[in-house]
Write a protein that holds these residues in place. Structure first.
Motif, PDB file in Angstrom:
ATOM      1  N   ARG A  76     -26.594 -63.989 -55.638  1.00 36.52           N
ATOM      2  CA  ARG A  76     -27.566 -64.788 -55.192  1.00 36.52           C
ATOM      3  C   ARG A  76     -26.950 -66.034 -54.568  1.00 36.52           C
ATOM      4  O   ARG A  76     -27.621 -66.704 -54.079  1.00 36.52           O
ATOM      5  N   ALA A  77     -25.983 -66.621 -55.049  1.00 40.18           N
ATOM      6  CA  ALA A  77     -25.524 -68.045 -54.993  1.00 40.18           C
ATOM      7  C   ALA A  77     -25.543 -68.218 -52.952  1.00 40.18           C
ATOM      8  O   ALA A  77     -25.080 -69.573 -52.749  1.00 40.18           O
ATOM      9  N   GLY A  78     -24.758 -67.668 -52.457  1.00 45.54           N
ATOM     10  CA  GLY A  78     -24.686 -67.601 -50.830  1.00 45.54           C
ATOM     11  C   GLY A  78     -24.760 -66.448 -50.053  1.00 45.54           C
ATOM     12  O   GLY A  78     -24.632 -65.536 -50.047  1.00 45.54           O
ATOM     13  N   TYR A  79     -25.968 -67.083 -48.653  1.00 49.63           N
ATOM     14  CA  TYR A  79     -25.540 -65.938 -48.075  1.00 49.63           C
ATOM     15  C   TYR A  79     -25.979 -67.390 -46.401  1.00 49.63           C
ATOM     16  O   TYR A  79     -26.486 -68.264 -46.965  1.00 49.63           O
ATOM     17  N   PHE A  80     -26.455 -66.734 -45.402  1.00 52.83           N
ATOM     18  CA  PHE A  80     -25.980 -67.593 -44.041  1.00 52.83           C
ATOM     19  C   PHE A  80     -27.810 -68.160 -44.493  1.00 52.83           C
ATOM     20  O   PHE A  80     -28.513 -67.495 -44.721  1.00 52.83           O
ATOM     21  N   GLU A  81     -27.509 -69.295 -43.546  1.00 52.19           N
ATOM     22  CA  GLU A  81     -28.881 -70.171 -42.576  1.00 52.19           C
ATOM     23  C   GLU A  81     -29.605 -68.978 -42.248  1.00 52.19           C
ATOM     24  O   GLU A  81     -28.766 -68.291 -41.368  1.00 52.19           O
ATOM     25  N   PRO A  82     -30.847 -68.232 -42.147  1.00 56.44           N
ATOM     26  CA  PRO A  82     -31.390 -67.293 -41.162  1.00 56.44           C
ATOM     27  C   PRO A  82     -31.576 -67.755 -39.595  1.00 56.44           C
ATOM     28  O   PRO A  82     -31.237 -66.418 -39.332  1.00 56.44           O
ATOM     29  N   ILE A  83     -31.308 -68.307 -39.127  1.00 57.98           N
ATOM     30  CA  ILE A  83     -31.509 -69.091 -37.952  1.00 57.98           C
ATOM     31  C   ILE A  83     -30.825 -68.610 -36.959  1.00 57.98           C
ATOM     32  O   ILE A  83     -30.594 -67.592 -36.090  1.00 57.98           O
ATOM     33  N   THR A  84     -29.291 -69.203 -37.915  1.00 56.35           N
ATOM     34  CA  THR A  84     -28.053 -68.847 -37.286  1.00 56.35           C
ATOM     35  C   THR A  84     -27.801 -67.527 -37.464  1.00 56.35           C
ATOM     36  O   THR A  84     -27.751 -67.035 -36.192  1.00 56.35           O
ATOM     37  N   LEU A  85     -28.381 -66.728 -38.121  1.00 52.13           N
ATOM     38  CA  LEU A  85     -27.979 -65.258 -38.454  1.00 52.13           C
ATOM     39  C   LEU A  85     -28.395 -64.657 -37.364  1.00 52.13           C
ATOM     40  O   LEU A  85     -27.648 -63.497 -37.023  1.00 52.13           O
ATOM     41  N   LEU A  86     -29.805 -64.800 -36.960  1.00 51.67           N
ATOM     42  CA  LEU A  86     -30.700 -64.158 -36.333  1.00 51.67           C
ATOM     43  C   LEU A  86     -30.572 -64.149 -35.097  1.00 51.67           C
ATOM     44  O   LEU A  86     -30.394 -63.328 -34.222  1.00 51.67           O
ATOM     45  N   SER A  87     -29.659 -65.358 -34.621  1.00 52.69           N
ATOM     46  CA  SER A  87     -29.558 -65.405 -33.505  1.00 52.69           C
ATOM     47  C   SER A  87     -27.754 -65.050 -32.716  1.00 52.69           C
ATOM     48  O   SER A  87     -27.866 -64.425 -31.801  1.00 52.69           O
ATOM     49  N   ALA A  88     -28.016 -64.883 -33.619  1.00 54.23           N
ATOM     50  CA  ALA A  88     -26.604 -63.466 -33.795  1.00 54.23           C
ATOM     51  C   ALA A  88     -26.681 -62.074 -33.206  1.00 54.23           C
ATOM     52  O   ALA A  88     -26.373 -61.859 -32.365  1.00 54.23           O
TER      53      ALA A  88
END
Length: 453
Positions: A76-88
């Motif tokens: 759980r130490a590494g994952y995307f910033e969510p708005i950036t991901l959802l925009s993609a």
């Protein structure tokens, strides 16, 4: 009161490699799923094919201390910033809602209003904001603080934050844009307003530089179950995500929260309550149990204990692992989750070790292991008993657990007339059956609340 023909609402809670803390170690799971765009695309398309209302991303603006102390054994130490991901993801999906968490503790309202309004435009009206206050003290250390904000302070800030964000979304009226090429007028200046907010925590003039969005404004989601959390949800939320592990808990929470709406001039149909549900599906119950055991066998005991300590808001490493879960005072972390943990331990007579292994797969949510019929039976019971308007489905391991649910459980729900065959609309708000947001709705509610106290 539930009406004939009412349908369940379903969210897909997509936590990196899956809900189970050891899912990343499973041979069928992409270990780097939390930072792999192609894997997210594959998973969200499974959810959209199943006609889920929305996908749901949790978030933390920092690495929990439990991850730092895990000797590199936590995923759980590494994952995307969510708005950036959802925009993609908005570019490769068409109908599924895109909901992400953003904390009110370490953000500015103008920035949040602008990001989610932009996502709503990019996705054609499918954005939702999960408003949370930060339970993770490590986030404070990333934003110039040596001590985390107190629980009450976080919620006081969140109340004002929500008002500012919704106010900014409403600085443009529905028909403010003219696009009048001949007359040379891009917008009607009479339909663009300053916000001029000045409060205890924020001073924001406005207006927002993103016009009114395709669904009026992004859907407001809330996930707190403490008293301040429930009151904030009653005033501002349109969807509530909650941990209710037992039917009686769900019924009580549902009645409590829906019962608070009237004081804010709201009706029950304006709020959808969607408890977390983590299903493990098999052709037989034995097959489903074997799938869950396979994940449980991958649990690292130290990682599980670290997660339990973090959720409880207390370091449990000094207590006997095979002793009872202790009586703990409220911490400044998530108060609602500590109650769920304590109630579960007492009801099931669990030791600390047993509770740690239990929450490694559930995180305090309702775990159901069985056949498609058995899982649909439980979902129907909750829905009919008014314990839920739907569920946030939390697959144990991705993508397999999600595919199992889409392929096996959703057809059973459709056979019973409980879930859609096709999307009803093009926006998240339409598919959830939520009304178009009137201008000034949240601010009027706030004034009404102030007059009652």
């Amino acid at each position: 009161m539930r009406q004939p023909g009412d349908k369940m609402r379903l969210g897909a809670f997509l936590t990196a490699t899956g809900q189970h803390i050891a899912a990343w170690r499973h041979p069928d799971v992409q270990a780097d799923g939390g930072i792999n765009l192609q894997e997210y695309i594959r998973i969200v398309k499974i959810a959209e094919a199943g006609k889920f209302d929305m996908m749901f991303l949790a978030d933390n603006a920092g690495i929990w201390d439990r991850e730092l102390e895990s000797d590199g054994r936590s995923s759980r130490a590494g994952y995307f910033e969510p708005i950036t991901l959802l925009s993609a993801l908005s570019a490769v999906t068409e109908k599924i809602g895109l909901v992400a968490t953003a904390t009110t503790s370490f953000n500015e309202p103008y920035t949040i209003a602008r990001k989610y309004a932009s996502l709503d435009h990019l996705s054609g009206g499918r954005a939702g904001w999960n408003l949370v206050t930060s339970a993770n003290a490590a986030e404070a250390y990333n934003y110039g603080l040596d001590v985390h904000l107190l629980h009450a302070e976080r919620y006081n800030r969140a109340e004002e934050f929500a008002d500012v964000v919704t106010g900014l979304w409403e600085t443009w009226e529905d028909d403010a844009l003219l696009f009048d090429k001949e007359g040379g007028r891009f917008f009607d200046p009479d339909k663009l307003k300053l916000l001029n907010h000045a409060g205890k925590y924020f001073k924001v003039r406005g207006p927002l530089n993103v016009p009114r969005t395709p669904q009026g404004r992004p859907v407001m989601v809330q996930a707190g179950s403490s008293e301040p959390g429930k009151e904030l949800a009653a005033r501002t939320a349109e969807v509530v995500f909650t941990a209710q592990p037992k039917l009686e808990d769900g019924i009580a929470f549902y009645a409590d929260l829906k019962g608070r709406l009237a004081r804010y001039g709201r009706t029950p149909c304006e709020l959808k309550i969607m408890p977390g549900l983590s299903p493990v599906v098999g052709a037989t119950r034995e097959e489903a149990q074997a799938k869950f055991r396979e994940l449980q066998d991958l649990i690292d005991p130290d990682v599980a204990l670290g997660m339990l300590s973090s959720m409880a808001g207390h370091d449990l490493s000094g207590y006997p692992l095979d002793g009872p879960f202790p009586d703990l005072s409220d911490s400044d972390s998530g108060k609602g989750r500590l109650k769920v943990l304590t109630d579960t331990a007492r009801r099931e007579n669990m030791t600390i070790r047993e509770l740690a292994n239990h929450i490694a797969g559930t995180r305090g949510h309702n775990l159901v292991i069985g056949t498609p019929t058995e899982i649909a039976d439980q979902m129907e019971e909750w829905f009919a008993s008014e314990a839920a308007d739907g569920f946030n489905i939390m697959p144990q391991a991705l993508p397999g657990s999600l595919s199992d649910f889409v392929d096996l459980v959703i057809p059973e729900l459709r056979k019973r007339g409980l879930f859609r065959d096709e999307y009803e609309g093009t926006t998240l708000r339409e598919n959830l059956g939520l009304p178009w947001p009137e201008l000034g709705g949240v601010r009027r509610a706030a004034k009404q609340d102030a007059s009652l106290t």
